[in-house]
Design a protein around this motif. Structure first.
Motif, PDB file in Angstrom:
ATOM      1  N   GLU A   1       3.862   3.723   6.474  1.00 36.91           N
ATOM      2  CA  GLU A   1       3.867   3.720   5.054  1.00 36.91           C
ATOM      3  C   GLU A   1       4.719   2.122   4.677  1.00 36.91           C
ATOM      4  OE1 GLU A   1       4.526   6.188   0.859  1.00 36.91           O
ATOM      5  OE2 GLU A   1       5.595   6.908   2.938  1.00 36.91           O
TER       6      GLU A   1
ATOM      7  N   GLU B   1       0.885  -3.065  -0.837  1.00 43.02           N
ATOM      8  CA  GLU B   1      -0.652  -3.277  -1.074  1.00 43.02           C
ATOM      9  C   GLU B   1      -1.429  -1.924  -1.664  1.00 43.02           C
ATOM     10  OE1 GLU B   1      -2.555  -3.895   2.847  1.00 43.02           O
ATOM     11  OE2 GLU B   1      -0.710  -4.503   3.724  1.00 43.02           O
ATOM     12  N   VAL B   2      -1.061  -0.575  -1.527  1.00 41.92           N
ATOM     13  CA  VAL B   2      -1.613   0.138  -2.212  1.00 41.92           C
ATOM     14  C   VAL B   2      -1.441   0.417  -3.686  1.00 41.92           C
ATOM     15  CG1 VAL B   2      -1.876   2.747  -2.140  1.00 41.92           C
ATOM     16  CG2 VAL B   2      -1.886   1.628  -0.169  1.00 41.92           C
TER      17      VAL B   2
ATOM     18  N   ARG C   1      -1.341   2.579  10.656  1.00 45.34           N
ATOM     19  CA  ARG C   1      -0.204   1.822  10.048  1.00 45.34           C
ATOM     20  C   ARG C   1       0.898   2.485   9.467  1.00 45.34           C
ATOM     21  NH1 ARG C   1      -2.438  -2.989   6.239  1.00 45.34           N
ATOM     22  NH2 ARG C   1      -0.289  -2.912   5.755  1.00 45.34           N
TER      23      ARG C   1
ATOM     24  N   ALA D   1      -8.770  -1.356   3.269  1.00 47.47           N
ATOM     25  CA  ALA D   1      -8.538  -1.828   4.693  1.00 47.47           C
ATOM     26  C   ALA D   1      -9.500  -3.019   4.802  1.00 47.47           C
ATOM     27  CB  ALA D   1      -8.829  -0.595   5.355  1.00 47.47           C
TER      28      ALA D   1
ATOM     29  N   SER E   1       4.671  -0.444   5.714  1.00 49.84           N
ATOM     30  CA  SER E   1       3.842  -1.764   6.000  1.00 49.84           C
ATOM     31  C   SER E   1       2.843  -1.859   4.980  1.00 49.84           C
ATOM     32  CB  SER E   1       3.267  -1.756   7.289  1.00 49.84           C
ATOM     33  OG  SER E   1       2.085  -0.749   7.490  1.00 49.84           O
ATOM     34  N   TYR E   2       2.223  -0.695   4.362  1.00 48.22           N
ATOM     35  CA  TYR E   2       1.146  -0.751   3.355  1.00 48.22           C
ATOM     36  C   TYR E   2       1.297  -0.183   1.797  1.00 48.22           C
ATOM     37  CZ  TYR E   2       0.633   4.403   4.456  1.00 48.22           C
ATOM     38  OH  TYR E   2       0.607   5.689   4.439  1.00 48.22           O
ATOM     39  N   ARG E   3       2.695   0.153   1.579  1.00 42.27           N
ATOM     40  CA  ARG E   3       2.926   0.804   0.320  1.00 42.27           C
ATOM     41  C   ARG E   3       2.798  -0.155  -0.794  1.00 42.27           C
ATOM     42  NH1 ARG E   3       4.754   4.877  -2.499  1.00 42.27           N
ATOM     43  NH2 ARG E   3       5.834   4.485  -4.377  1.00 42.27           N
TER      44      ARG E   3
ATOM     45  N   ALA F   1      -4.378   5.413   0.657  1.00 39.70           N
ATOM     46  CA  ALA F   1      -3.680   5.031   1.654  1.00 39.70           C
ATOM     47  C   ALA F   1      -4.109   5.463   2.963  1.00 39.70           C
ATOM     48  CB  ALA F   1      -2.248   5.350   1.583  1.00 39.70           C
TER      49      ALA F   1
ATOM     50  N   LEU G   1      -5.731   3.204   5.872  1.00 42.96           N
ATOM     51  CA  LEU G   1      -4.409   2.647   6.539  1.00 42.96           C
ATOM     52  C   LEU G   1      -3.718   3.543   7.469  1.00 42.96           C
ATOM     53  CD1 LEU G   1      -3.259   0.332   3.499  1.00 42.96           C
ATOM     54  CD2 LEU G   1      -4.930  -0.186   5.504  1.00 42.96           C
TER      55      LEU G   1
END
Length: 219
Positions: A111, A117-118, A109, A154, A113-115, A101, A104
């Motif tokens: 967390e 995805e990761v 960004r 990313a 918004s990206y958790r 992560a 990102l």
């Protein structure tokens, strides 16, 4: 995206490792970098990442002459490049999830918004059950996959990978290559350094061959 003009590299007072390299890497292109051990593949990747300066010649990246950029501007450009080196460079105090992560987080960004995805990417590379593991507890192959996930999360404009399938079994190697192909289809330029001729033969990609310090490009 990348242009080398008569680039050479030497370490200290030794002989030149790379000699008079001139080539372009086009946006959205896919290429393998190959050659015997000691040919200078890692040095060329370091030039592309701007962590090594040429002893002669000009390197242009994203339209900028890298020799004319200050450290801060170079750092900004490096954020547009994904990188997988053979020593992985994972941060031992961060979990697998946190390592992946990190790019990102650097982009600002949250967390939330990206958790997803990761987590999804870690599952894809076979690390869905290792989210909270620290790097010292991972095997070599697991570290390799975590490093690859961190490099691609990313969706960089340029991805550089040094022997990215060297520590994994053939089935996982194919899975990782499919990940690179999908990333390329989304617009990322890919440079993969590898000794695996059989793997290269499966893909219709440009080959850049280093031999005795010189580069031969086979389109």
């Amino acid at each position: 995206m990348v242009r080398f003009e008569n680039v050479s590299v030497r370490y200290g007072e030794g002989a030149e490792v790379l000699r008079d390299l001139s080539f372009d890497i086009r946006p959205g292109s896919f290429q393998f970098l190959t050659g015997p051990s000691g040919a200078g593949k890692t040095s060329l990747l370091k030039l592309l990442f701007m962590s090594l300066k040429p002893s002669h010649g000009r390197v242009e990246l994203f339209g900028h002459d890298t020799d004319k950029l200050c450290k801060e501007d170079l750092a900004v450009l490096r954020r547009r490049v994904g990188l997988v080196f053979q020593d992985f460079r994972l941060l031992d105090h961060l979990t697998t999830y946190e390592n992946v992560a990190l790019p990102l987080r650097v982009l600002g960004r949250t967390e939330a918004s990206y958790r997803n995805e990761v987590v999804e990417l870690l599952r894809w590379v076979g690390l869905g059950d290792r989210l909270t593991a620290l790097p010292p507890t991972l095997s070599g192959g697991e570290k390799q996959r975590a490093a690859i996930a961190r490099a691609v999360i990313a969706q960089p404009e340029l991805l550089l990978a040094d022997e990215p399938t060297g520590n994994v079994d053939p089935a996982m190697a194919q899975r990782l290559l499919r990940l690179f192909v999908e990333l390329n289809r989304s617009g990322t330029s890919i440079v993969i350094a590898t000794h695996d001729l059989a793997l290269m033969d499966e893909y219709d990609a440009r080959r850049m061959v280093l031999h005795e310090g010189h580069l031969h490009v086979l389109d």
